[in-house]
Design an enzyme around this catalytic site. Sequence first.
Site, mmCIF file in Angstrom:
data_model
loop_
_atom_site.group_PDB
_atom_site.id
_atom_site.type_symbol
_atom_site.label_atom_id
_atom_site.label_comp_id
_atom_site.label_asym_id
_atom_site.label_seq_id
_atom_site.Cartn_x
_atom_site.Cartn_y
_atom_site.Cartn_z
ATOM 1 N N ASN A 1 66.878 41.582 9.642
ATOM 2 C CA ASN A 1 66.164 42.865 9.530
ATOM 3 C C ASN A 1 67.188 43.978 9.750
ATOM 4 O OD1 ASN A 1 64.500 45.082 9.709
ATOM 5 N ND2 ASN A 1 63.676 44.542 11.736
ATOM 6 N N TRP A 2 67.559 44.625 8.656
ATOM 7 C CA TRP A 2 68.613 45.651 8.750
ATOM 8 C C TRP A 2 68.088 46.960 9.349
ATOM 9 C CZ3 TRP A 2 71.657 45.486 3.430
ATOM 10 C CH2 TRP A 2 72.276 44.234 3.310
ATOM 11 N N LYS A 3 66.773 47.079 9.475
ATOM 12 C CA LYS A 3 66.160 48.328 9.961
ATOM 13 C C LYS A 3 66.673 49.505 9.117
ATOM 14 C CE LYS A 3 65.920 46.173 14.433
ATOM 15 N NZ LYS A 3 65.579 46.294 15.821
ATOM 16 N N HIS B 1 56.088 45.078 12.555
ATOM 17 C CA HIS B 1 57.220 45.142 13.487
ATOM 18 C C HIS B 1 56.893 46.130 14.609
ATOM 19 C CE1 HIS B 1 61.227 45.780 15.093
ATOM 20 N NE2 HIS B 1 61.567 44.644 14.517
ATOM 21 N N GLU C 1 58.576 48.267 16.078
ATOM 22 C CA GLU C 1 59.075 49.644 15.900
ATOM 23 C C GLU C 1 58.113 50.451 15.047
ATOM 24 O OE1 GLU C 1 63.012 48.601 14.556
ATOM 25 O OE2 GLU C 1 63.474 47.880 16.566
ATOM 26 N N SER D 1 67.273 40.152 20.386
ATOM 27 C CA SER D 1 68.642 40.047 20.905
ATOM 28 C C SER D 1 69.279 38.682 20.674
ATOM 29 C CB SER D 1 68.670 40.408 22.393
ATOM 30 O OG SER D 1 68.274 41.763 22.574
ATOM 31 N N GLY E 1 67.877 41.289 14.271
ATOM 32 C CA GLY E 1 68.095 42.707 14.002
ATOM 33 C C GLY E 1 69.577 43.036 14.020
ATOM 34 N N GLY E 2 70.037 43.586 15.141
ATOM 35 C CA GLY E 2 71.424 44.057 15.268
ATOM 36 C C GLY E 2 72.484 43.128 14.708
HETATM 37 C C1 PEP Z 1 64.196 42.915 15.313
HETATM 38 O O1 PEP Z 1 64.403 44.042 14.923
HETATM 39 O O2 PEP Z 1 63.230 42.295 14.854
HETATM 40 C C2 PEP Z 1 65.087 42.322 16.322
HETATM 41 C C3 PEP Z 1 64.802 41.144 16.806
HETATM 42 O O3 PEP Z 1 66.183 43.072 16.696
HETATM 43 P P1 PEP Z 1 67.432 42.576 17.611
HETATM 44 O O4 PEP Z 1 67.874 41.241 17.067
HETATM 45 O O5 PEP Z 1 68.460 43.632 17.439
HETATM 46 O O6 PEP Z 1 66.922 42.459 18.999
#
Ligand code: PEP
Length: 252
Positions: free
Chosen positions: A8-10, A92, A94, A212, A233-234
């Site tokens: 997920n590049w957001k 999501h 966010e 994470s 995500g990140g």
């Molecule tokens: C996400 O955005 O769904 C996510 C799990 O982010 P991260 O891996 O950065 O915690």
Amino acid sequence: VRKLIVGNWKMNPNSLVEARRLFNSVAKAAKRFQNVDVVLCPPFPYLAALRPAPSALLGAQDVFWEEKGAFTGEISPRMLKSSEVSYVIIGHSERRRHLGETDEMINKKVLAALKNGLRVILCVGETLSEKRRGQTKAVLRRQLQHDLASLRLAALKPSALIIAYEPIWAIGTGVPETPFSANEASRFIRKATGRIISPKVAKNIRILYGGSTNSRNIFGYLIMPELSGALVGGASLDAKDFTRMLEIANLL
Ligand code: PEP
């Protein structure tokens, strides 16, 4: 079950040039990994400019529930299909938090996406204060009951629905849930989903952990019996780290 790793590049990266570079680099590396399904979810403008590869499919980060018409700024399931998108993240945290998405809206999105042949990655998870109050299961049950309402998945393939367990406090914080607890929550999600749709279908849906994860900790989640992959995500913005995650998933 084949592992599924979703990036997920957001709202990243800042340009189409960078998006192309990241997508191509992951898709090229992923050719070596035949045992893992890879889905990349870039922002909408890049989605239309990228072509899915057999080694890296495309997913959207959101979708609207109506087919067409006066809905400024929204994107329909069919528009996604015409851009060769096969997966969509829905609900999501966010979007729930910053965009005011409710379970009712999420339910409409889930139904519209499935109706149009998109595979849905539904995100559920509790906040830190809900966890501290011991409400994790109640929150997950409530979200699933609303988000999956009216779903007749018995007629659909279990591969059409993926649920991502994403404890909100673990997203982007560098503080992941432990693999054991993520597995427990996922077991509960499967049981609750079985009650809402059908136990037979729920038995075979894929449940992902998100929060994470990176190449150093992904192994612990992927060996858990209830987990079939991760929503990343990140770490999905770092081609090298993400490729390492795919390499690990491919071994399992
Ligand atoms: C996400 O955005 O769904 C996510 C799990 O982010 P991260 O891996 O950065 O915690």
